[in-house]
Design an enzyme around this catalytic site. Structure first.
Site, PDB file in Angstrom:
ATOM      1  CB  SER A   1       9.694  -1.717   6.595  1.00  0.00           C
ATOM      2  OG  SER A   1       9.838  -1.194   5.312  1.00  0.00           O
TER       3      SER A   1
ATOM      4  CG  HIS B   1       5.630   2.154   6.780  1.00  0.00           C
ATOM      5  ND1 HIS B   1       5.020   0.975   7.158  1.00  0.00           N
ATOM      6  CD2 HIS B   1       6.537   1.804   5.822  1.00  0.00           C
ATOM      7  CE1 HIS B   1       5.524  -0.021   6.459  1.00  0.00           C
ATOM      8  NE2 HIS B   1       6.438   0.454   5.655  1.00  0.00           N
TER       9      HIS B   1
HETATM   10  N1  CAA Z   1       5.356   3.961  -9.888  1.00  0.00           N
HETATM   11  C1  CAA Z   1       4.363   4.803 -10.244  1.00  0.00           C
HETATM   12  N2  CAA Z   1       3.180   4.394 -10.736  1.00  0.00           N
HETATM   13  C2  CAA Z   1       3.021   3.074 -10.932  1.00  0.00           C
HETATM   14  C3  CAA Z   1       4.024   2.133 -10.595  1.00  0.00           C
HETATM   15  C4  CAA Z   1       5.242   2.637 -10.060  1.00  0.00           C
HETATM   16  N3  CAA Z   1       6.246   1.823  -9.697  1.00  0.00           N
HETATM   17  N4  CAA Z   1       3.557   0.889 -10.881  1.00  0.00           N
HETATM   18  C5  CAA Z   1       2.305   1.041 -11.373  1.00  0.00           C
HETATM   19  N5  CAA Z   1       1.990   2.350 -11.398  1.00  0.00           N
HETATM   20  C6  CAA Z   1       0.709   2.937 -11.824  1.00  0.00           C
HETATM   21  C7  CAA Z   1       0.450   2.722 -13.299  1.00  0.00           C
HETATM   22  O1  CAA Z   1       1.003   3.766 -14.075  1.00  0.00           O
HETATM   23  C8  CAA Z   1      -1.065   2.740 -13.363  1.00  0.00           C
HETATM   24  O2  CAA Z   1      -1.512   4.082 -13.322  1.00  0.00           O
HETATM   25  P1  CAA Z   1      -2.942   4.547 -13.918  1.00  0.00           P
HETATM   26  O3  CAA Z   1      -3.998   3.945 -13.051  1.00  0.00           O
HETATM   27  O4  CAA Z   1      -2.871   6.012 -13.802  1.00  0.00           O
HETATM   28  O5  CAA Z   1      -2.990   4.037 -15.310  1.00  0.00           O
HETATM   29  C9  CAA Z   1      -1.474   2.086 -12.034  1.00  0.00           C
HETATM   30  O6  CAA Z   1      -0.343   2.228 -11.164  1.00  0.00           O
HETATM   31  C10 CAA Z   1      -1.793   0.614 -12.216  1.00  0.00           C
HETATM   32  O7  CAA Z   1      -0.659  -0.001 -12.814  1.00  0.00           O
HETATM   33  P2  CAA Z   1      -0.716  -1.163 -13.895  1.00  0.00           P
HETATM   34  O8  CAA Z   1      -2.001  -1.079 -14.660  1.00  0.00           O
HETATM   35  O9  CAA Z   1       0.552  -1.172 -14.664  1.00  0.00           O
HETATM   36  O10 CAA Z   1      -0.638  -2.483 -13.037  1.00  0.00           O
HETATM   37  P3  CAA Z   1      -1.580  -3.026 -11.916  1.00  0.00           P
HETATM   38  O11 CAA Z   1      -2.996  -2.638 -12.110  1.00  0.00           O
HETATM   39  O12 CAA Z   1      -1.208  -4.439 -11.815  1.00  0.00           O
HETATM   40  O13 CAA Z   1      -1.069  -2.268 -10.593  1.00  0.00           O
HETATM   41  C11 CAA Z   1       0.220  -2.209  -8.657  1.00  0.00           C
HETATM   42  C12 CAA Z   1       0.247  -2.301 -10.172  1.00  0.00           C
HETATM   43  C13 CAA Z   1      -0.351  -0.860  -8.217  1.00  0.00           C
HETATM   44  C14 CAA Z   1       1.667  -2.312  -8.207  1.00  0.00           C
HETATM   45  C15 CAA Z   1      -0.656  -3.385  -8.084  1.00  0.00           C
HETATM   46  O14 CAA Z   1      -0.214  -4.595  -8.616  1.00  0.00           O
HETATM   47  C16 CAA Z   1      -0.662  -3.455  -6.584  1.00  0.00           C
HETATM   48  O15 CAA Z   1      -1.393  -2.742  -5.907  1.00  0.00           O
HETATM   49  N6  CAA Z   1       0.174  -4.371  -6.020  1.00  0.00           N
HETATM   50  C17 CAA Z   1       0.299  -4.521  -4.587  1.00  0.00           C
HETATM   51  C18 CAA Z   1       1.214  -3.446  -4.048  1.00  0.00           C
HETATM   52  C19 CAA Z   1       1.382  -3.543  -2.565  1.00  0.00           C
HETATM   53  O16 CAA Z   1       0.867  -4.415  -1.893  1.00  0.00           O
HETATM   54  N7  CAA Z   1       2.156  -2.601  -2.036  1.00  0.00           N
HETATM   55  C20 CAA Z   1       2.505  -2.593  -0.641  1.00  0.00           C
HETATM   56  C21 CAA Z   1       3.848  -3.252  -0.483  1.00  0.00           C
HETATM   57  S1  CAA Z   1       4.307  -3.373   1.215  1.00  0.00           S
HETATM   58  C22 CAA Z   1       4.957  -1.889   1.574  1.00  0.00           C
HETATM   59  O17 CAA Z   1       5.068  -1.010   0.766  1.00  0.00           O
HETATM   60  C23 CAA Z   1       5.404  -1.688   2.991  1.00  0.00           C
HETATM   61  C24 CAA Z   1       6.684  -2.247   3.401  1.00  0.00           C
HETATM   62  O18 CAA Z   1       7.194  -1.777   4.418  1.00  0.00           O
HETATM   63  C25 CAA Z   1       7.377  -3.346   2.716  1.00  0.00           C
HETATM   64  P1  NAD Z   2      16.345   0.873  -1.914  1.00  0.00           P
HETATM   65  O1  NAD Z   2      17.394  -0.160  -1.767  1.00  0.00           O
HETATM   66  O2  NAD Z   2      15.548   0.938  -3.171  1.00  0.00           O
HETATM   67  O3  NAD Z   2      16.964   2.326  -1.693  1.00  0.00           O
HETATM   68  C1  NAD Z   2      17.744   2.653  -0.599  1.00  0.00           C
HETATM   69  C2  NAD Z   2      18.521   3.903  -0.957  1.00  0.00           C
HETATM   70  O4  NAD Z   2      19.201   4.338   0.221  1.00  0.00           O
HETATM   71  C3  NAD Z   2      19.601   3.665  -2.021  1.00  0.00           C
HETATM   72  O5  NAD Z   2      19.446   4.598  -3.071  1.00  0.00           O
HETATM   73  C4  NAD Z   2      20.910   3.886  -1.272  1.00  0.00           C
HETATM   74  O6  NAD Z   2      21.912   4.493  -2.033  1.00  0.00           O
HETATM   75  C5  NAD Z   2      20.444   4.818  -0.186  1.00  0.00           C
HETATM   76  N1  NAD Z   2      21.375   4.827   0.948  1.00  0.00           N
HETATM   77  C6  NAD Z   2      22.051   3.829   1.486  1.00  0.00           C
HETATM   78  N2  NAD Z   2      22.804   4.263   2.512  1.00  0.00           N
HETATM   79  C7  NAD Z   2      22.601   5.580   2.596  1.00  0.00           C
HETATM   80  C8  NAD Z   2      23.097   6.592   3.436  1.00  0.00           C
HETATM   81  N3  NAD Z   2      23.961   6.340   4.409  1.00  0.00           N
HETATM   82  N4  NAD Z   2      22.652   7.836   3.229  1.00  0.00           N
HETATM   83  C9  NAD Z   2      21.754   8.102   2.255  1.00  0.00           C
HETATM   84  N5  NAD Z   2      21.256   7.180   1.416  1.00  0.00           N
HETATM   85  C10 NAD Z   2      21.690   5.931   1.600  1.00  0.00           C
HETATM   86  O7  NAD Z   2      15.397   0.699  -0.642  1.00  0.00           O
HETATM   87  P2  NAD Z   2      13.848   1.072  -0.504  1.00  0.00           P
HETATM   88  O8  NAD Z   2      13.056  -0.099  -0.912  1.00  0.00           O
HETATM   89  O9  NAD Z   2      13.622   2.388  -1.127  1.00  0.00           O
HETATM   90  O10 NAD Z   2      13.732   1.181   1.088  1.00  0.00           O
HETATM   91  C11 NAD Z   2      14.109   2.336   1.788  1.00  0.00           C
HETATM   92  C12 NAD Z   2      13.444   2.356   3.143  1.00  0.00           C
HETATM   93  O11 NAD Z   2      12.012   2.328   2.975  1.00  0.00           O
HETATM   94  C13 NAD Z   2      13.785   1.188   4.059  1.00  0.00           C
HETATM   95  O12 NAD Z   2      13.809   1.628   5.386  1.00  0.00           O
HETATM   96  C14 NAD Z   2      12.606   0.235   3.821  1.00  0.00           C
HETATM   97  O13 NAD Z   2      12.399  -0.628   4.898  1.00  0.00           O
HETATM   98  C15 NAD Z   2      11.472   1.226   3.677  1.00  0.00           C
HETATM   99  N6  NAD Z   2      10.304   0.747   2.937  1.00  0.00           N
HETATM  100  C16 NAD Z   2      10.476  -0.055   1.850  1.00  0.00           C
HETATM  101  C17 NAD Z   2       9.349  -0.476   1.141  1.00  0.00           C
HETATM  102  C18 NAD Z   2       9.488  -1.326  -0.075  1.00  0.00           C
HETATM  103  O14 NAD Z   2       8.464  -1.854  -0.547  1.00  0.00           O
HETATM  104  N7  NAD Z   2      10.661  -1.514  -0.627  1.00  0.00           N
HETATM  105  C19 NAD Z   2       8.074  -0.047   1.539  1.00  0.00           C
HETATM  106  C20 NAD Z   2       7.946   0.799   2.649  1.00  0.00           C
HETATM  107  C21 NAD Z   2       9.082   1.179   3.338  1.00  0.00           C
END
Ligand code: CAA
Ligand code: NAD
Length: 284
Positions: free
Chosen positions: A119, A140
């Protein structure tokens, strides 16, 4: 290069999602984690996601079986030996990723691309732990992977144009929209997103309002699908803290300093949905 076999390292919420989408693309997919219990847990989530698609009439039972049939569980990095693309999705910690990348570099065939789903960590630094920095890139994916359209593609200093093109094509085949950016801490996505989430956590720390109110403001006022507190719990508070620390150190700018409340939640093991408790309680 044509991708035929993919290995996904990590079966957590991101790795499991990436492996599912890879198998849905038609690629043979190795799903690796450090033990079989974690691998099976990841595959169990995949099974549940696919079953939901079957019950909604979006795919047949046979299609589901074929997708799961393309997943090979693994607890050995040696399985990278015949893979064309390896996507790492393990904890957001450079030292741990470094060990895995240097191992993968030793094992994977010379043509294989090594991608990280990090990330925030520098792709250039990850690439430097291998002898193929031209074949290391950031892929990503966004959470939840099967739903979100974006793949942010990060080009490290040494990433070759050929590697970028293969990954761009692979992302499109996976049904995603690739958007590239340069290798800066937090890339484009988390420089914007985590500052918002961190600010919400500062507001919570200062007692400005309860989490429900903060989330309602962003959902009802800005049309965000989830509020920042619920989103933080979805992402994982440990991952958010790691990302903020990478940006805080990377830019040396206090605007990225993590809220003390975020640190405390992580210290308490309240990591969000994955532990049943974060800012909100999921135990029920
Ligand atoms: N896995 C697979 N499918 C999923 C799911 C999951 N964990 N969660 C929801 N879905 C699917 C549902 O089955 C549903 O599918 P259909 O359209 O086929 O029916 C669809 O997604 C919509 O789900 P819901 O109706 O249950 O709920 P919702 O409309 O509230 O949507 C959501 C859920 C897609 C998570 C929505 O709330 C959303 O877009 N949230 C924001 C997510 C976001 O911002 N993600 C980015 C995070 S940052 C990141 O990833 C980067 C990082 O490095 C941290
Ligand atoms: P998570 O905690 O759900 O899963 C991490 C997994 O890595 C665990 O199953 C753990 O057993 C495994 N792990 C730990 N050490 C390991 C090793 N040495 N070898 C192999 N596997 C090992 O974490 P996550 O949310 O899936 O995040 C994973 C990566 O994806 C991170 O780099 C995170 O920054 C990135 N990411 C996360 C998100 C998010 O929304 N959570 C979104 C985009 C990217």
């Amino acid at each position: 290069m044509e991708i035929k076999k993919v290995m996904v390292i990590g079966a957590g919420q991101m790795g499991g999602g990436v492996a599912q989408v890879s198998a849905q693309t038609g690629w043979e997919t190795v799903q690796y984690d450090i033990n079989m219990e974690l691998v099976n847990k990841g595959i169990g989530v995949m099974d549940k996601n696919l079953s939901r698609n079957v019950s909604k009439g979006k795919m047949t039972e046979d299609e589901k079986k074929a997708i799961l049939g393309r997943i090979k569980p693994s607890v050995s990095l040696e399985d990278a030996a015949d893979c064309d693309l390896v996507i790492e999705a393990i904890v957001e910690n450079f030292e741990i990723k470094k060990k895995v990348f240097s191992e993968l570099d030793r094992i994977a065939p010379p043509h294989a691309i090594l991608a990280s789903n990090t990330s925030s960590l520098p792709i250039t630094q990850i690439a430097a732990t291998t002898r193929r920095p031209d074949k290391v890139i950031g892929m990503h994916f966004m959470n939840p992977v099967p739903v979100m359209k974006l793949v942010e593609v990060i080009r490290g200093l040494a990433t070759s144009d050929e590697t970028y093109q293969i990954v761009e094509e692979a992302s499109i085949k996976m049904g995603k929209v690739p958007v590239w950016c340069k290798d800066v801490p937090g890339f484009i996505s988390n420089r914007v997103l985590q500052v918002m989430i961190n600010e919400a956590l500062w507001e919570l720390y200062e007692g400005v309002a309860p989490a429900e109110n903060i989330d309602n403001i962003m959902k009802l006022g800005m049309n965000h699908p989830m509020g920042p507190c619920a989103l933080a719990d979805l992402i994982g508070l440990d991952t958010i803290l790691s990302i903020l620390n990478v940006m805080y150190e990377g830019y040396g700018d206090p605007k990225y300093r993590p809220s003390p409340l975020l640190k405390q939640y992580v210290q308490a093991g309240w990591l969000g949905r994955k532990t049943g408790k974060g800012i909100f309680d999921y135990s029920k």
